[in-house]
Scaffold this motif. Structure first.
Motif, PDB file in Angstrom:
ATOM      1  N   GLY A 120       0.771  -1.245   0.000  1.00 38.64           N
ATOM      2  CA  GLY A 120       0.000   0.000   0.000  1.00 38.64           C
ATOM      3  C   GLY A 120       0.794   1.283   0.000  1.00 38.64           C
ATOM      4  O   GLY A 120       0.221   2.350   0.202  1.00 38.64           O
ATOM      5  N   ALA A 121       2.092   1.215  -0.224  1.00 41.06           N
ATOM      6  CA  ALA A 121       2.926   2.428  -0.252  1.00 41.06           C
ATOM      7  C   ALA A 121       2.728   3.292   0.998  1.00 41.06           C
ATOM      8  O   ALA A 121       2.353   4.461   0.918  1.00 41.06           O
ATOM      9  CB  ALA A 121       2.672   3.245  -1.522  1.00 41.06           C
ATOM     10  N   ALA A 122       2.967   2.663   2.154  1.00 40.42           N
ATOM     11  CA  ALA A 122       2.958   3.387   3.444  1.00 40.42           C
ATOM     12  C   ALA A 122       1.596   3.976   3.824  1.00 40.42           C
ATOM     13  O   ALA A 122       1.508   5.110   4.306  1.00 40.42           O
ATOM     14  CB  ALA A 122       4.057   4.453   3.481  1.00 40.42           C
ATOM     15  N   ILE A 123       0.552   3.185   3.626  1.00 39.47           N
ATOM     16  CA  ILE A 123      -0.779   3.618   4.098  1.00 39.47           C
ATOM     17  C   ILE A 123      -0.736   3.717   5.628  1.00 39.47           C
ATOM     18  O   ILE A 123      -0.384   2.757   6.311  1.00 39.47           O
ATOM     19  CB  ILE A 123      -1.874   2.617   3.657  1.00 39.47           C
ATOM     20  CG1 ILE A 123      -2.068   2.682   2.144  1.00 39.47           C
ATOM     21  CG2 ILE A 123      -3.187   2.885   4.396  1.00 39.47           C
ATOM     22  CD1 ILE A 123      -3.030   1.648   1.591  1.00 39.47           C
TER      23      ILE A 123
ATOM     24  N   ILE B  56       5.454   4.091  -4.802  1.00 37.61           N
ATOM     25  CA  ILE B  56       6.824   3.756  -4.416  1.00 37.61           C
ATOM     26  C   ILE B  56       6.995   4.032  -2.918  1.00 37.61           C
ATOM     27  O   ILE B  56       6.211   4.778  -2.331  1.00 37.61           O
ATOM     28  CB  ILE B  56       7.888   4.583  -5.184  1.00 37.61           C
ATOM     29  CG1 ILE B  56       7.599   6.090  -5.079  1.00 37.61           C
ATOM     30  CG2 ILE B  56       7.990   4.151  -6.638  1.00 37.61           C
ATOM     31  CD1 ILE B  56       8.783   6.967  -5.410  1.00 37.61           C
ATOM     32  N   ILE B  57       8.024   3.417  -2.369  1.00 38.68           N
ATOM     33  CA  ILE B  57       8.387   3.723  -0.987  1.00 38.68           C
ATOM     34  C   ILE B  57       9.773   4.356  -0.976  1.00 38.68           C
ATOM     35  O   ILE B  57      10.696   3.873  -1.638  1.00 38.68           O
ATOM     36  CB  ILE B  57       8.353   2.447  -0.119  1.00 38.68           C
ATOM     37  CG1 ILE B  57       6.893   2.037   0.151  1.00 38.68           C
ATOM     38  CG2 ILE B  57       9.085   2.658   1.207  1.00 38.68           C
ATOM     39  CD1 ILE B  57       6.733   0.777   0.959  1.00 38.68           C
ATOM     40  N   LEU B  58       9.856   5.460  -0.239  1.00 38.09           N
ATOM     41  CA  LEU B  58      11.145   6.110   0.038  1.00 38.09           C
ATOM     42  C   LEU B  58      11.490   5.760   1.481  1.00 38.09           C
ATOM     43  O   LEU B  58      10.741   6.103   2.398  1.00 38.09           O
ATOM     44  CB  LEU B  58      10.981   7.622  -0.033  1.00 38.09           C
ATOM     45  CG  LEU B  58      11.178   8.351  -1.336  1.00 38.09           C
ATOM     46  CD1 LEU B  58      11.007   9.845  -1.092  1.00 38.09           C
ATOM     47  CD2 LEU B  58      12.541   8.086  -1.929  1.00 38.09           C
ATOM     48  N   SER B  59      12.585   5.083   1.670  1.00 42.66           N
ATOM     49  CA  SER B  59      12.957   4.664   3.038  1.00 42.66           C
ATOM     50  C   SER B  59      14.474   4.557   3.119  1.00 42.66           C
ATOM     51  O   SER B  59      15.022   3.467   3.234  1.00 42.66           O
ATOM     52  CB  SER B  59      12.312   3.314   3.350  1.00 42.66           C
ATOM     53  OG  SER B  59      12.605   2.382   2.302  1.00 42.66           O
ATOM     54  N   PRO B  60      15.147   5.698   3.050  1.00 40.70           N
ATOM     55  CA  PRO B  60      16.611   5.665   3.083  1.00 40.70           C
ATOM     56  C   PRO B  60      17.114   5.156   4.423  1.00 40.70           C
ATOM     57  O   PRO B  60      16.351   5.138   5.404  1.00 40.70           O
ATOM     58  CB  PRO B  60      16.988   7.138   2.898  1.00 40.70           C
ATOM     59  CG  PRO B  60      15.810   7.905   3.392  1.00 40.70           C
ATOM     60  CD  PRO B  60      14.611   7.063   3.064  1.00 40.70           C
ATOM     61  N   PRO B  61      18.374   4.751   4.509  1.00 36.90           N
ATOM     62  CA  PRO B  61      18.931   4.413   5.813  1.00 36.90           C
ATOM     63  C   PRO B  61      18.650   5.552   6.809  1.00 36.90           C
ATOM     64  O   PRO B  61      18.696   6.737   6.437  1.00 36.90           O
ATOM     65  CB  PRO B  61      20.432   4.279   5.527  1.00 36.90           C
ATOM     66  CG  PRO B  61      20.496   3.842   4.101  1.00 36.90           C
ATOM     67  CD  PRO B  61      19.359   4.566   3.421  1.00 36.90           C
ATOM     68  N   LEU B  62      18.386   5.174   8.054  1.00 39.48           N
ATOM     69  CA  LEU B  62      18.033   6.176   9.072  1.00 39.48           C
ATOM     70  C   LEU B  62      19.214   7.100   9.368  1.00 39.48           C
ATOM     71  O   LEU B  62      19.059   8.154   9.988  1.00 39.48           O
ATOM     72  CB  LEU B  62      17.574   5.495  10.364  1.00 39.48           C
ATOM     73  CG  LEU B  62      16.519   4.391  10.226  1.00 39.48           C
ATOM     74  CD1 LEU B  62      16.174   3.794  11.592  1.00 39.48           C
ATOM     75  CD2 LEU B  62      15.256   4.917   9.552  1.00 39.48           C
ATOM     76  N   THR B  63      20.374   6.706   8.904  1.00 37.20           N
ATOM     77  CA  THR B  63      21.600   7.470   9.142  1.00 37.20           C
ATOM     78  C   THR B  63      21.810   8.575   8.105  1.00 37.20           C
ATOM     79  O   THR B  63      22.799   9.294   8.176  1.00 37.20           O
ATOM     80  CB  THR B  63      22.806   6.511   9.063  1.00 37.20           C
ATOM     81  OG1 THR B  63      22.650   5.713   7.880  1.00 37.20           O
ATOM     82  CG2 THR B  63      22.879   5.599  10.270  1.00 37.20           C
ATOM     83  N   ILE B  64      20.899   8.713   7.172  1.00 32.52           N
ATOM     84  CA  ILE B  64      21.089   9.669   6.063  1.00 32.52           C
ATOM     85  C   ILE B  64      21.285  11.098   6.611  1.00 32.52           C
ATOM     86  O   ILE B  64      20.631  11.507   7.571  1.00 32.52           O
ATOM     87  CB  ILE B  64      19.889   9.601   5.071  1.00 32.52           C
ATOM     88  CG1 ILE B  64      20.211  10.358   3.783  1.00 32.52           C
ATOM     89  CG2 ILE B  64      18.594  10.107   5.716  1.00 32.52           C
ATOM     90  CD1 ILE B  64      19.239  10.070   2.644  1.00 32.52           C
ATOM     91  N   SER B  65      22.209  11.838   5.978  1.00 30.43           N
ATOM     92  CA  SER B  65      22.478  13.218   6.432  1.00 30.43           C
ATOM     93  C   SER B  65      21.644  14.192   5.594  1.00 30.43           C
ATOM     94  O   SER B  65      21.038  13.803   4.590  1.00 30.43           O
ATOM     95  CB  SER B  65      23.963  13.545   6.242  1.00 30.43           C
ATOM     96  OG  SER B  65      24.241  13.610   4.854  1.00 30.43           O
TER      97      SER B  65
END
Ligand SMILES: Cc1ncc(COP(=O)(O)O)c(C=O)c1O
Length: 447
Positions: free
Chosen positions: A214-217, A412-421
């Motif tokens: 669901g693309a982050a419903i 789409i899902i955007l879910s970069p590493p939580l460490t992203i600057s």
């Protein structure tokens, strides 16, 4: 092209060969750089090539990598279970370890059924679930999944579990708005229970935020409180599938914390090993374990590699890294930043219908018409085209289903590493904007 013997996702495609990863970037053998804006499959939560985790892995490998769980326990396995019990709310104190999210949800299902059996109730075998959901690919997990295209080939082998609509405010299944809906999608669970018969239902399972299907419903504020109350009133366990959301992805260690509820059972995966090892877990609360501890004393599940010291030590190192660098605490701020940039993109490109999610689990739903929310025709393969174009621009995105039937929708899902600057988020947005512009051109040409 070299002959291949590896079964890859798309057998007709040629894939680049990865060389190495560092932080939020991956590099292929040709030296091309990719910004991993989806952590692979929402998995590489602390980024690639983290030295501390690699050191912990090597240290454990030098001692012992594998023991079988019926012969030994190990310090890393005991410590990991203890650590998770400290992190999880309420009496969610017990951990059963396995290798994948599918195994974690399937074990959750089995524990729920066993719980009622140990209490002398032998008729509760069904797991109520939601359409537009994904709980895994093994037959038990797929039975619980409201994911039409992944079920299709195996339907005769599956239980027909999914029953209720998703809390999909952008396309409310009841044609209401959040101000006048009275949470019909949550109350629908009660009707379903009455129809099926409470004596047949062991549990209700839900992803706190619906991922791949669901693309982050993201449900509205009171949704899970109502669901939990209905489950309790009808003697039905509540399973939270935190395979995608677990270990900080949404800004809290577990996503369910944000709805102020405590599930009876939780499934974890992906972020537990953050891509450094295959590890997953089923968390079981004291009150669910109690009749088992006083009854058969055996949880009927398990895999050869369950609780192996190598994977447990790796997962502990991931948790240590999250804590020492206060990564989960940084997620809300990063999320705010990304959402504001995505808002600008949404104003710029009419085919961005909805931007939703929590923390760094962000979904984008694409539509042909932003007023009517009409989806693109299936044969346009919009999601695939978008992802390919992004890939061409060195941006990795995760495809997601959308639409109430789980078939006619793009996302789409955007879910970069939580460490992203912040600089890396700007790079992400730059690559995404370029992709959006190119897609706009393709659409203008009628492609
Ligand atoms: C919410 C959820 N549950 C379960 C699974 C299955 O996990 P795995 O692919 O590790 O078996 C996934 C995978 O995407 C998922 O997103």
């Amino acid at each position: 092209m070299k002959k291949t013997f590896l079964i890859k996702p798309m057998l007709s495609e040629i894939y680049p060969v990865v060389d190495y990863g560092k932080g939020v970037y991956l590099y292929d053998l040709q030296g091309r750089q990719y910004l991993d804006a989806c952590s692979g499959a929402v998995t590489a939560n602390i980024g690639h090539g983290v030295k501390e985790v690699i050191e912990a892995m090597n240290k454990q490998a030098e001692k012992v990598s594998f023991v079988y769980r019926s012969q030994f326990t190990s310090e890393p396995a005991e410590q990991l279970a203890k650590k998770i019990s400290e992190l999880a709310a309420g009496d969610l104190n017990w951990s059963f370890f396995m290798n994948s999210g599918s195994e974690a949800t399937e074990t959750a299902m089995k524990v729920a059924i066993q719980y009622w059996q140990e209490k002398g109730i032998k008729t509760k075998h069904k797991i109520v679930s939601r359409w537009v959901s994904y709980h895994g690919i093994t037959l038990g997990a797929l039975s619980m999944s409201g994911h039409s295209s992944r079920r299709e080939r195996f339907v005769p082998l599956l239980e027909d579990f999914p029953t209720v609509h998703p809390p999909y405010c952008y396309r409310c299944p009841f044609n209401k708005t959040i101000n006048d809906c009275g949470y019909l999608c949550a109350h629908e669970l009660e009707i379903a229970i009455q129809r099926i018969g409470v004596e047949h239902i062991a549990a209700f399972i839900a992803e706190p935020i619906i991922g791949a299907a669901g693309a982050a419903i993201t449900p509205p504020p009171e949704y899970y409180k109502i669901i939990k109350e209905i489950c309790e009133r009808h003697d039905i366990l509540f399973i939270a599938d935190e395979v995608m959301t677990g270990f900080g992805r949404t800004g809290t260690m577990f996503a369910f914390e944000q709805w102020d509820i405590v599930p009876d059972i939780v499934a974890l995966g992906k972020g537990m090993g953050a891509g450094y090892t295959a590890i997953a877990a089923t968390l079981v609360s004291d009150h669910v374990m109690e009749p088992i501890l006083h009854g058969s004393k055996v949880v009927m599940s398990g895999h050869t590699h369950s609780a192996n010291p190598q994977s447990c030590a790796t997962s502990l190192a991931v948790l240590d890294y999250l804590e020492q660098h206060q990564i989960v605490q940084s997620v809300f701020e990063k999320s705010r930043y990304l959402f504001s940039k995505l808002q600008t993109l949404q104003n710029q490109f009419s085919y961005i219908g909805d931007v939703r999610g929590k923390g760094l689990l962000i979904g984008i739903e694409f539509v042909q018409n932003s007023v009517t929310k009409e989806p693109f025709p299936r044969n346009l393969l919009f999601t695939q085209t978008f992802i390919k174009q992004a890939f061409h621009n060195g941006l990795l995105l995760y495809p997601a289903g959308s639409g109430l039937d789980g078939i006619h929708g793009d996302g789409i899902i955007l879910s970069p590493p939580l460490t992203i600057s912040e600089t890396e988020m700007d790079d992400l947005i730059e690559r995404l904007t370029k992709t959006c512009k190119e897609i706009d051109q393709i659409l203008l040409k009628g492609g």
